[in-house]
Design an enzyme around this catalytic site. Sequence first.
Site, PDB file in Angstrom:
ATOM      1  N   LYS A  63       0.831  -1.226   0.000  1.00  0.00           N
ATOM      2  CA  LYS A  63       0.000   0.000   0.000  1.00  0.00           C
ATOM      3  C   LYS A  63       0.856   1.263   0.000  1.00  0.00           C
ATOM      4  O   LYS A  63       0.799   2.088   0.922  1.00  0.00           O
ATOM      5  CB  LYS A  63      -0.941   0.011   1.210  1.00  0.00           C
ATOM      6  CG  LYS A  63      -1.881  -1.186   1.286  1.00  0.00           C
ATOM      7  CD  LYS A  63      -2.850  -1.032   2.454  1.00  0.00           C
ATOM      8  CE  LYS A  63      -3.810  -2.184   2.575  1.00  0.00           C
ATOM      9  NZ  LYS A  63      -3.203  -3.448   3.031  1.00  0.00           N
ATOM     10  N   ASP A  66       3.044   7.958  -1.135  1.00  0.00           N
ATOM     11  CA  ASP A  66       4.170   8.886  -0.962  1.00  0.00           C
ATOM     12  C   ASP A  66       4.148   9.850  -2.139  1.00  0.00           C
ATOM     13  O   ASP A  66       3.219   9.825  -2.950  1.00  0.00           O
ATOM     14  CB  ASP A  66       5.481   8.074  -0.901  1.00  0.00           C
ATOM     15  CG  ASP A  66       6.524   8.719   0.004  1.00  0.00           C
ATOM     16  OD1 ASP A  66       6.768   9.934  -0.168  1.00  0.00           O
ATOM     17  OD2 ASP A  66       7.082   8.027   0.874  1.00  0.00           O
ATOM     18  N   THR A 120     -11.222  -0.134   5.048  1.00  0.00           N
ATOM     19  CA  THR A 120     -12.540  -0.517   5.584  1.00  0.00           C
ATOM     20  C   THR A 120     -12.599  -0.368   7.105  1.00  0.00           C
ATOM     21  O   THR A 120     -13.668  -0.438   7.684  1.00  0.00           O
ATOM     22  CB  THR A 120     -12.887  -1.965   5.193  1.00  0.00           C
ATOM     23  OG1 THR A 120     -11.750  -2.767   5.461  1.00  0.00           O
ATOM     24  CG2 THR A 120     -13.283  -2.075   3.743  1.00  0.00           C
ATOM     25  N   ARG A 211      -7.155 -16.530   7.235  1.00  0.00           N
ATOM     26  CA  ARG A 211      -7.286 -17.590   8.239  1.00  0.00           C
ATOM     27  C   ARG A 211      -8.154 -18.787   7.866  1.00  0.00           C
ATOM     28  O   ARG A 211      -7.827 -19.904   8.290  1.00  0.00           O
ATOM     29  CB  ARG A 211      -7.732 -16.956   9.569  1.00  0.00           C
ATOM     30  CG  ARG A 211      -6.625 -16.113  10.196  1.00  0.00           C
ATOM     31  CD  ARG A 211      -7.141 -15.114  11.179  1.00  0.00           C
ATOM     32  NE  ARG A 211      -7.904 -14.063  10.522  1.00  0.00           N
ATOM     33  CZ  ARG A 211      -8.465 -13.028  11.146  1.00  0.00           C
ATOM     34  NH1 ARG A 211      -8.356 -12.927  12.455  1.00  0.00           N
ATOM     35  NH2 ARG A 211      -9.134 -12.120  10.471  1.00  0.00           N
TER      36      ARG A 211
HETATM   37  O1  C5P Z   1      -7.639 -13.905   7.826  1.00  0.00           O
HETATM   38  P1  C5P Z   1      -8.475 -13.035   6.929  1.00  0.00           P
HETATM   39  O2  C5P Z   1      -9.201 -13.803   5.839  1.00  0.00           O
HETATM   40  O3  C5P Z   1      -9.395 -12.126   7.706  1.00  0.00           O
HETATM   41  O4  C5P Z   1      -7.385 -12.134   6.187  1.00  0.00           O
HETATM   42  C1  C5P Z   1      -7.770 -11.142   5.273  1.00  0.00           C
HETATM   43  C2  C5P Z   1      -6.577 -10.426   4.741  1.00  0.00           C
HETATM   44  O5  C5P Z   1      -7.053  -9.309   3.987  1.00  0.00           O
HETATM   45  C3  C5P Z   1      -5.617  -9.851   5.778  1.00  0.00           C
HETATM   46  O6  C5P Z   1      -4.303  -9.882   5.209  1.00  0.00           O
HETATM   47  C4  C5P Z   1      -6.100  -8.438   5.960  1.00  0.00           C
HETATM   48  O7  C5P Z   1      -5.077  -7.557   6.345  1.00  0.00           O
HETATM   49  C5  C5P Z   1      -6.577  -8.104   4.550  1.00  0.00           C
HETATM   50  N1  C5P Z   1      -7.582  -7.048   4.495  1.00  0.00           N
HETATM   51  C6  C5P Z   1      -8.807  -7.132   5.146  1.00  0.00           C
HETATM   52  N2  C5P Z   1      -9.729  -6.131   5.037  1.00  0.00           N
HETATM   53  C7  C5P Z   1      -9.455  -5.076   4.298  1.00  0.00           C
HETATM   54  C8  C5P Z   1      -8.244  -4.977   3.613  1.00  0.00           C
HETATM   55  C9  C5P Z   1      -7.329  -6.006   3.733  1.00  0.00           C
HETATM   56  O8  C5P Z   1      -9.071  -8.104   5.834  1.00  0.00           O
HETATM   57  N3  C5P Z   1     -10.369  -4.155   4.176  1.00  0.00           N
END
Ligand code: C5P
Length: 236
Positions: A63, A66, A120, A211
């Site tokens: 992300k 800059d 989000t 996860r």
């Molecule tokens: O474990 P999980 O399925 O919740 O992981 C979702 C991934 O997506 C993580 O790396 C998290 O940082 C990323 N992410 C998110 N929601 C967002 C943007 C990115 O969960 N709005």
Amino acid sequence: MTVDPKIIVALDFPGADAALHLAKLLDPAQCRVKVGKELFTRAGPVVVEQLQQLGFDVFLDLKYHDIPNTTAQACRAAAELGVWMVNVHALGGRRMMEAAREAIDKATHRPLLIAVTILTSLDAGELHEVGLSGSPEDNVLRLACLAESAGLDGVVCSPQEVVALRETVDDGFRLVTPGVRPAGVVVGDQKRITTPEDAIRFGSNYLVVGRPVTQAENPLAALTDINVAIDIKQVR
Ligand code: C5P
């Protein structure tokens, strides 16, 4: 005919050993992998190269935000590292996004360049506090249009935003969606979630899943189940 897996497995691990161990349990024909700030800060470009040697396309989720020149050089470095996808913050502005796109356009290997619109985790109150009026959705749509007109390839967005975005941006503009949970799987700290099949049906191109795969007893079986659920004919 090339395989185009829709699932991007988030390798949210504190070091290379754990990330590589998990990756070896997966199948590059069934997923891409995402390397984020924690893993990259600890393990560096080497872990990206190791994942690529295992056959995985890597989404480098750093992300960037800059001044245009600095962001462009970072994107160029990511392109030279051979990553499949890289991202920047749309709030860096048009000139920053255009500079990033021009930098990767010159690269021998061009990654997909994706924008983050509004995190989000931010609610309307926090947006107003930093001077952004309107609802989070208004801001997401405006910034997605800006990213598209700056020549970016897509945006990261929540499943709730996909339908409105699909009505607004071109069909070829990629929507990358986290917050996905297969039915019956532990939700954890995710709030506004969608099943993988709904996210694809609403118009997502790629689903970021962490996860539900990485913490599964059998990660490959969990990944296969998601791919079966979205029933994508994996043909590019
Ligand atoms: O474990 P999980 O399925 O919740 O992981 C979702 C991934 O997506 C993580 O790396 C998290 O940082 C990323 N992410 C998110 N929601 C967002 C943007 C990115 O969960 N709005």
